[in-house]
Design a protein around this motif. Structure first.
Motif, PDB file in Angstrom:
ATOM      1  N   HIS A 156      22.797  45.950  -2.867  1.00 29.75           N
ATOM      2  CA  HIS A 156      23.318  44.784  -3.718  1.00 29.75           C
ATOM      3  C   HIS A 156      21.994  43.736  -3.628  1.00 29.75           C
ATOM      4  O   HIS A 156      21.566  43.604  -2.554  1.00 29.75           O
ATOM      5  CB  HIS A 156      24.806  44.396  -3.286  1.00 29.75           C
ATOM      6  CG  HIS A 156      25.307  43.611  -4.474  1.00 29.75           C
ATOM      7  ND1 HIS A 156      24.979  42.145  -4.732  1.00 29.75           N
ATOM      8  CD2 HIS A 156      26.004  44.226  -5.727  1.00 29.75           C
ATOM      9  CE1 HIS A 156      25.646  41.960  -6.161  1.00 29.75           C
ATOM     10  NE2 HIS A 156      26.300  42.998  -6.352  1.00 29.75           N
ATOM     11  N   TRP A 157      22.059  43.002  -4.758  1.00 24.44           N
ATOM     12  CA  TRP A 157      21.164  41.776  -4.644  1.00 24.44           C
ATOM     13  C   TRP A 157      21.760  40.425  -3.766  1.00 24.44           C
ATOM     14  O   TRP A 157      20.969  39.919  -3.456  1.00 24.44           O
ATOM     15  CB  TRP A 157      20.619  41.537  -5.905  1.00 24.44           C
ATOM     16  CG  TRP A 157      21.777  41.336  -6.998  1.00 24.44           C
ATOM     17  CD1 TRP A 157      22.229  40.230  -7.294  1.00 24.44           C
ATOM     18  CD2 TRP A 157      22.340  42.392  -7.798  1.00 24.44           C
ATOM     19  NE1 TRP A 157      23.191  40.480  -8.307  1.00 24.44           N
ATOM     20  CE2 TRP A 157      23.329  41.747  -8.562  1.00 24.44           C
ATOM     21  CE3 TRP A 157      22.334  43.844  -7.793  1.00 24.44           C
ATOM     22  CZ2 TRP A 157      24.158  42.299  -9.312  1.00 24.44           C
ATOM     23  CZ3 TRP A 157      23.084  44.525  -8.604  1.00 24.44           C
ATOM     24  CH2 TRP A 157      24.012  43.802  -9.401  1.00 24.44           C
ATOM     25  N   GLU A 158      22.959  40.502  -3.844  1.00 26.13           N
ATOM     26  CA  GLU A 158      23.618  39.464  -3.112  1.00 26.13           C
ATOM     27  C   GLU A 158      23.691  39.660  -1.709  1.00 26.13           C
ATOM     28  O   GLU A 158      24.068  40.867  -1.287  1.00 26.13           O
ATOM     29  CB  GLU A 158      24.953  38.970  -3.806  1.00 26.13           C
ATOM     30  CG  GLU A 158      24.750  38.624  -5.229  1.00 26.13           C
ATOM     31  CD  GLU A 158      24.166  37.424  -5.738  1.00 26.13           C
ATOM     32  OE1 GLU A 158      24.002  36.399  -4.553  1.00 26.13           O
ATOM     33  OE2 GLU A 158      23.704  36.942  -6.771  1.00 26.13           O
ATOM     34  N   GLU A 159      23.778  38.378  -1.007  1.00 28.93           N
ATOM     35  CA  GLU A 159      24.106  38.816   0.423  1.00 28.93           C
ATOM     36  C   GLU A 159      25.605  38.569   0.772  1.00 28.93           C
ATOM     37  O   GLU A 159      26.134  39.484   1.938  1.00 28.93           O
ATOM     38  CB  GLU A 159      23.576  37.351   1.236  1.00 28.93           C
ATOM     39  CG  GLU A 159      21.749  37.685   1.644  1.00 28.93           C
ATOM     40  CD  GLU A 159      21.476  38.742   2.469  1.00 28.93           C
ATOM     41  OE1 GLU A 159      22.323  39.092   3.512  1.00 28.93           O
ATOM     42  OE2 GLU A 159      20.391  39.228   2.455  1.00 28.93           O
TER      43      GLU A 159
ATOM     44  N   VAL B 174      16.610  52.512  -3.883  1.00 25.39           N
ATOM     45  CA  VAL B 174      16.582  51.559  -5.122  1.00 25.39           C
ATOM     46  C   VAL B 174      16.192  52.243  -6.288  1.00 25.39           C
ATOM     47  O   VAL B 174      15.120  53.109  -6.372  1.00 25.39           O
ATOM     48  CB  VAL B 174      15.974  50.331  -5.073  1.00 25.39           C
ATOM     49  CG1 VAL B 174      16.084  49.499  -6.392  1.00 25.39           C
ATOM     50  CG2 VAL B 174      16.201  49.488  -3.880  1.00 25.39           C
ATOM     51  N   GLY B 175      17.145  52.711  -7.362  1.00 26.25           N
ATOM     52  CA  GLY B 175      16.974  53.361  -8.535  1.00 26.25           C
ATOM     53  C   GLY B 175      17.208  54.960  -8.437  1.00 26.25           C
ATOM     54  O   GLY B 175      16.407  55.400  -9.287  1.00 26.25           O
ATOM     55  N   HIS B 176      17.502  55.353  -7.548  1.00 24.16           N
ATOM     56  CA  HIS B 176      17.979  56.867  -7.358  1.00 24.16           C
ATOM     57  C   HIS B 176      18.289  57.593  -8.542  1.00 24.16           C
ATOM     58  O   HIS B 176      19.011  56.855  -9.309  1.00 24.16           O
ATOM     59  CB  HIS B 176      18.637  57.178  -6.157  1.00 24.16           C
ATOM     60  CG  HIS B 176      18.442  58.816  -5.872  1.00 24.16           C
ATOM     61  ND1 HIS B 176      19.210  59.691  -6.511  1.00 24.16           N
ATOM     62  CD2 HIS B 176      18.092  59.226  -4.692  1.00 24.16           C
ATOM     63  CE1 HIS B 176      19.077  60.628  -5.789  1.00 24.16           C
ATOM     64  NE2 HIS B 176      18.172  60.429  -4.763  1.00 24.16           N
TER      65      HIS B 176
ATOM     66  N   ARG C  43      14.567  43.432  -6.045  1.00 23.08           N
ATOM     67  CA  ARG C  43      14.402  42.201  -5.643  1.00 23.08           C
ATOM     68  C   ARG C  43      15.170  41.720  -4.702  1.00 23.08           C
ATOM     69  O   ARG C  43      14.753  40.879  -3.638  1.00 23.08           O
ATOM     70  CB  ARG C  43      14.111  41.199  -6.972  1.00 23.08           C
ATOM     71  CG  ARG C  43      13.089  41.465  -7.648  1.00 23.08           C
ATOM     72  CD  ARG C  43      12.785  40.482  -8.842  1.00 23.08           C
ATOM     73  NE  ARG C  43      13.972  40.671  -9.756  1.00 23.08           N
ATOM     74  CZ  ARG C  43      14.967  39.808 -10.355  1.00 23.08           C
ATOM     75  NH1 ARG C  43      14.752  38.523  -9.794  1.00 23.08           N
ATOM     76  NH2 ARG C  43      15.803  40.058 -11.037  1.00 23.08           N
ATOM     77  N   GLY C  44      16.398  41.980  -4.496  1.00 30.08           N
ATOM     78  CA  GLY C  44      17.380  41.703  -3.542  1.00 30.08           C
ATOM     79  C   GLY C  44      17.047  42.103  -2.339  1.00 30.08           C
ATOM     80  O   GLY C  44      17.245  41.523  -1.127  1.00 30.08           O
ATOM     81  N   ALA C  45      16.452  43.500  -2.291  1.00 27.02           N
ATOM     82  CA  ALA C  45      16.078  44.129  -0.855  1.00 27.02           C
ATOM     83  C   ALA C  45      14.853  43.367  -0.438  1.00 27.02           C
ATOM     84  O   ALA C  45      14.948  43.234   0.815  1.00 27.02           O
ATOM     85  CB  ALA C  45      15.695  45.699  -1.161  1.00 27.02           C
TER      86      ALA C  45
END
Length: 158
Positions: A68-71, A94-96, A115-117
């Motif tokens: 997820h992009w949030e912590e 990401v994006g599998h 971008r979160g990763a």
């Protein structure tokens, strides 16, 4: 800059803790002495910390199967970059194709995950690819171009 091969194995929704431990030990044994390539495995989230313990000291990269992009936050069923790092992961898929097709994740959502990763200190393993229907229609390169451009939007290579 010399490129290194990356061999990655996504375990998908397979392996209990016991099975994951045995598989990880086998992969770790096979990787001892490899110096010309990187090997990455993406066990299920439930086995990630266990696998990290099994392969400790072996040059084997661990990845979460999604991120997820949030912590933190009210995101039931999601996993944050900090959670992945805490469990021993250094990367995240990401994006599998299954996330795109079965869970309807679009290019914009995948860009947020990528971008979160990065922001969370993880190496994103950015997956792209066309469906069989897109390939048969001759749309492969258009699909890959779209996925690359949208998935990498706002990402600096510097």
């Amino acid at each position: 800059m010399k490129r290194r091969a990356l061999i990655a194995g996504n375990w998908k929704m397979h392996a209990t803790l016991e099975e994951a431990g045995r598989l990880a030990a086998g992969v770790a044994a096979a990787c001892r002495g490899l110096e010309d390539r990187d090997v990455l495995v993406a066990p299920p989230f439930t086995a990630l910390a266990h696998v990290a313990g099994v392969v400790k000291g072996v040059p084997l990269l661990l990845a979460g199967q999604n991120v997820h992009w949030e912590e933190k936050g009210a995101f039931t069923g999601e996993v944050s970059p900090a959670m992945l790092r805490d469990a021993g992961a250094v990367a995240a898929l990401v994006g599998h194709s299954e996330r795109r097709q079965l869970f309807l994740e679009d290019d914009g959502l995948i860009n947020r995950r990528l971008r979160g990763a990065l922001a969370g200190g993880l190496l994103p393993v950015f997956c792209i690819g066309e469906t069989l229907a897109e390939r048969e229609a001759g749309d492969t390169f258009a699909v890959l171009d779209r996925q690359l451009r949208a998935g990498l939007a706002g990402v600096s290579l510097a």
